[in-house]
Write a protein that holds these residues in place. Structure first.
Motif, short mmCIF file in Angstrom:
data_model
loop_
_atom_site.label_atom_id
_atom_site.label_comp_id
_atom_site.label_asym_id
_atom_site.label_seq_id
_atom_site.Cartn_x
_atom_site.Cartn_y
_atom_site.Cartn_z
N PRO A 366 5.89 -31.19 -97.05
CA PRO A 366 5.40 -31.32 -97.94
C PRO A 366 5.59 -31.33 -99.03
N TRP A 367 4.76 -31.57 -100.02
CA TRP A 367 5.53 -31.49 -101.79
C TRP A 367 3.84 -31.73 -102.16
N LEU A 368 3.89 -31.11 -103.57
CA LEU A 368 3.49 -30.77 -104.85
C LEU A 368 3.80 -31.78 -105.93
N VAL A 369 2.74 -32.51 -106.61
CA VAL A 369 3.53 -33.28 -107.31
C VAL A 369 1.98 -32.27 -108.31
N ALA A 370 2.30 -31.04 -109.92
CA ALA A 370 1.72 -31.05 -110.95
C ALA A 370 2.34 -31.78 -112.49
N PRO A 422 9.02 -29.59 -103.83
CA PRO A 422 9.28 -30.46 -102.52
C PRO A 422 8.64 -28.72 -101.83
N LEU A 423 8.45 -29.18 -101.03
CA LEU A 423 7.98 -27.43 -99.76
C LEU A 423 8.64 -27.63 -97.72
N GLY A 424 9.36 -28.60 -98.10
CA GLY A 424 9.73 -28.71 -96.60
C GLY A 424 10.81 -27.85 -96.58
N GLY A 430 11.06 -21.71 -96.54
CA GLY A 430 11.54 -22.15 -94.70
C GLY A 430 10.46 -22.60 -94.17
N PRO A 431 10.60 -22.43 -92.96
CA PRO A 431 9.42 -23.23 -92.11
C PRO A 431 7.93 -23.43 -92.31
N ASP A 432 7.17 -22.96 -93.05
CA ASP A 432 5.98 -22.00 -93.38
C ASP A 432 5.64 -23.07 -94.81
N GLY A 433 5.97 -24.02 -95.47
CA GLY A 433 6.17 -24.44 -95.91
C GLY A 433 4.63 -25.12 -96.93
N ARG A 434 4.00 -26.20 -95.33
CA ARG A 434 2.38 -26.71 -95.32
C ARG A 434 1.77 -25.58 -95.87
N ARG A 435 1.51 -24.17 -94.75
CA ARG A 435 0.73 -23.84 -95.00
C ARG A 435 0.44 -22.92 -96.59
N ARG A 436 1.72 -22.51 -97.03
CA ARG A 436 1.27 -21.86 -98.15
C ARG A 436 0.86 -22.76 -98.89
N ARG A 471 -1.89 -32.30 -103.48
CA ARG A 471 -0.59 -32.04 -102.76
C ARG A 471 -0.60 -32.95 -101.36
N TYR A 472 0.27 -32.55 -101.04
CA TYR A 472 0.63 -33.60 -99.76
C TYR A 472 1.33 -32.95 -98.64
N GLY A 473 0.83 -32.69 -97.44
CA GLY A 473 0.60 -31.70 -96.93
C GLY A 473 1.89 -32.87 -95.51
N HIS A 474 1.56 -33.89 -95.77
CA HIS A 474 2.50 -34.97 -94.78
C HIS A 474 3.51 -35.51 -95.72
N ALA A 475 4.04 -35.44 -96.72
CA ALA A 475 4.49 -36.54 -97.94
C ALA A 475 5.17 -37.52 -97.22
N MET A 476 6.59 -36.81 -96.35
CA MET A 476 7.88 -37.80 -96.16
C MET A 476 8.36 -37.61 -94.58
N ALA A 477 8.85 -38.33 -93.83
CA ALA A 477 9.42 -38.24 -92.38
C ALA A 477 10.97 -37.55 -93.26
#
Length: 526
Positions: A366-370, A422-424, A430-436, A471-477
């Motif tokens: 997951p990613w975030l751009v502000a 990035p929140l990967g 940790g592993p809960d970046g998408r939830r946060r 917000r991108y929940g599944h931005a990149m592999a």
């Protein structure tokens, strides 16, 4: 950065937005409608009833990211105009889209494109078509207005700005020696095996598979490369290109970051060739807007693909038209599935085994751009001059780019700073970046960006007027260990009347990978 310095910046930044200022910072979430993705995930639209209308076309493209747009262009070049492209969001481009804040263009995702090498000749052809490169006196030249202006990048390290992103200011001789050793390792591996971009142009040689089997961090341990500054920089590079840290990505991915371009440059390697970078105020949205423009009404935004099925006569693609709140069916000769592997596996009826395996083996960061609008230039610390890319050492974010850096008008004025987070999984998350990412309110992310960037710019909270969060929940592999071996490097991924085109099939997400795979999927086979 010292912990005390960071905590002081946090306290100062957090005090300002809620202190009763006459001009509080405005903003909110923008750019991506995450509820649409959730409705698709939860199958909320599958009960929309029978299709309200059935339409026919020659080719359906499912997904309007870079791969889908590249496929549409390839079809157009082949003389195939009877095409429809279905895109979930209200704007095509995937994570390479642009927007505006207070009238200033800015990126909503990817913000640059390295000048492509000869392995990416499809991308080179695109740049020639768009007038970004031309042959002069037998040599290729790139349009100067779109090459990143100098100064290009700087790092806030040990209380001051330094040129470049590799920490060099006051580092020890041991650190410099490890920089040199890593540089030598990269060069040795480049001579031993081919690292190409796109990856499908290289064979799966044993040295590549050996690197693919190891986490990058474990490989560094094995090589005795344990310097904190070197490892911070390499972790930064992994998070920048892959969304996850050096303990999570493969050693192949960590080396590929450098070896597929112009190597790693240790201090003193001043004569080494370095990458030129193309960039625009709206980032790679400049490119995707031009790819989308020729489609006209054949681009159907706000259409969520629900089902893709082969029939005796061709394919059927069902989509939910968000605006009309109705299900639409498209009948076509074939379909180009330009969706992430996990989405494709959900919507393709009876998905082939290779698609199910790819979907199961890939995880996404997951990613975030502000995008932060500031009403006047920020005060600066000592050291290197303001640059296009500005990074703060040791922080969770990847720094910011200045939307006005490419402007030819030097007059100081308002601008937009695009901050990337990035929140990967990494040393920071940790592993809960998408939830946060999805659960935290806008104000929490506002406070984080202000706190981080207040370290070099204490006046930022007082000058910021608006912050828009994408917000991108599944931005990149994430190219985790073993991904390269499982996906291979085959040029075409197809089954029957379905062709699959997405950067997922390369195991990581950059423009060159997505565009090349889309182009190949859209090029008629002879």
């Amino acid at each position: 950065m010292e912990r005390r310095e960071f905590l002081g910046a946090v306290a100062g930044a957090l005090a300002l937005p809620g202190c009763g200022s006459k001009d509080p910072i405005q903003g909110g979430f923008a750019g991506v409608d995450v509820e649409r993705g959730h409705a698709l995930r939860d199958q909320a639209w599958r009960d929309a009833g029978a299709p309200a209308v059935v339409r026919r076309t020659r080719v359906v493209i499912a997904g309007g990211g870079v791969a889908g747009l590249a496929a549409a262009r390839a079809l157009r070049l082949a003389g195939i105009e009877d095409v429809v492209l279905l895109e979930l969001e209200d704007q095509a481009g995937g994570n390479s889209r642009g927007g505006q804040v207070a009238g200033i263009a800015c990126p909503l995702g990817a913000h640059y494109l390295p000048v492509p090498g000869d392995d990416a000749h499809e991308v080179q052809d695109l740049l020639e078509e768009l007038g970004l490169r031309r042959r002069v006196a037998g040599r290729w030249e790139y349009e100067e207005r779109h090459l990143c202006h100098s100064p290009q990048e700087r790092l806030f390290f040990q209380g001051a700005w330094q040129d470049g992103l590799l920490p060099v200011q006051g580092v020890s001789p041991r650190t410099l020696a490890q920089y040199q050793r890593f540089s030598q390792k990269v060069e040795a591996l480049r001579r031993e095996a081919r690292f190409t971009m796109p990856t499908l142009r290289a064979a799966l040689a044993p040295p590549l598979l050996m690197l693919d089997a190891l986490p990058f961090g474990a490989w560094l341990d094995r090589e005795g490369l344990d310097d904190p500054q070197l490892r911070w920089y390499l972790d930064y590079c992994c998070r920048d290109d892959y969304g996850a840290g050096l303990a999570q990505v493969s050693a192949w991915a960590g080396i590929h970051y450098f070896a597929s371009r112009h190597g790693f440059h240790a201090p003193g390697d001043d004569n080494a060739e370095r990458d030129a970078v193309l960039t625009w105020p709206e980032g790679n949205g400049w490119l995707t807007q031009r790819l989308a423009a020729p489609l006209g009404e054949r681009l159907r935004t706000g259409h969520a693909v629900l089902r893709i099925a082969e029939t005796r006569a061709g394919v059927e693609v069902d989509a939910f038209d968000v605006a009309a709140r109705a299900r639409v069916r498209w009948q076509a000769e074939r379909c180009i599935v330009a969706l992430p592997a996990f989405m494709a596996a959900r919507v393709v009826e009876n998905p082939p085994a290779f698609l199910r395996e790819a979907a199961a083996s890939l995880s996404h960061a997951p990613w975030l751009v502000a995008n932060v609008h500031v009403r006047e230039p920020l005060a600066d610390r000592a050291g290197a001059a303001p640059s296009w890319d500005n990074v703060v050492y040791g922080t969770r974010g990847l720094g910011y780019v200045d939307a006005r850096h490419q402007a030819l008008d030097p007059t100081p004025r308002a601008t937009v700073l695009s901050w990337y987070r990035p929140l990967g999984p990494s040393a920071y998350d940790g592993p809960d970046g998408r939830r946060r990412l999805l659960d935290r309110p806008w104000s929490t992310w506002r406070d984080e960006v202000l706190a981080e960037l207040s370290v070099p710019h204490p006046d930022l909270p007082g000058l910021a007027t608006r912050i828009e969060i994408t917000r991108y929940g599944h931005a990149m592999a994430i190219p985790a260990p073993g991904v390269l071996a499982r996906l291979g490097t085959r040029a075409g991924v197809s089954a029957g009347r379905l062709a699959f085109a997405h950067s997922d099939w390369s195991g990581y997400s950059v423009f060159e990978e997505a565009f090349t795979r889309g182009h190949l999927a859209g090029t008629p086979q002879r």
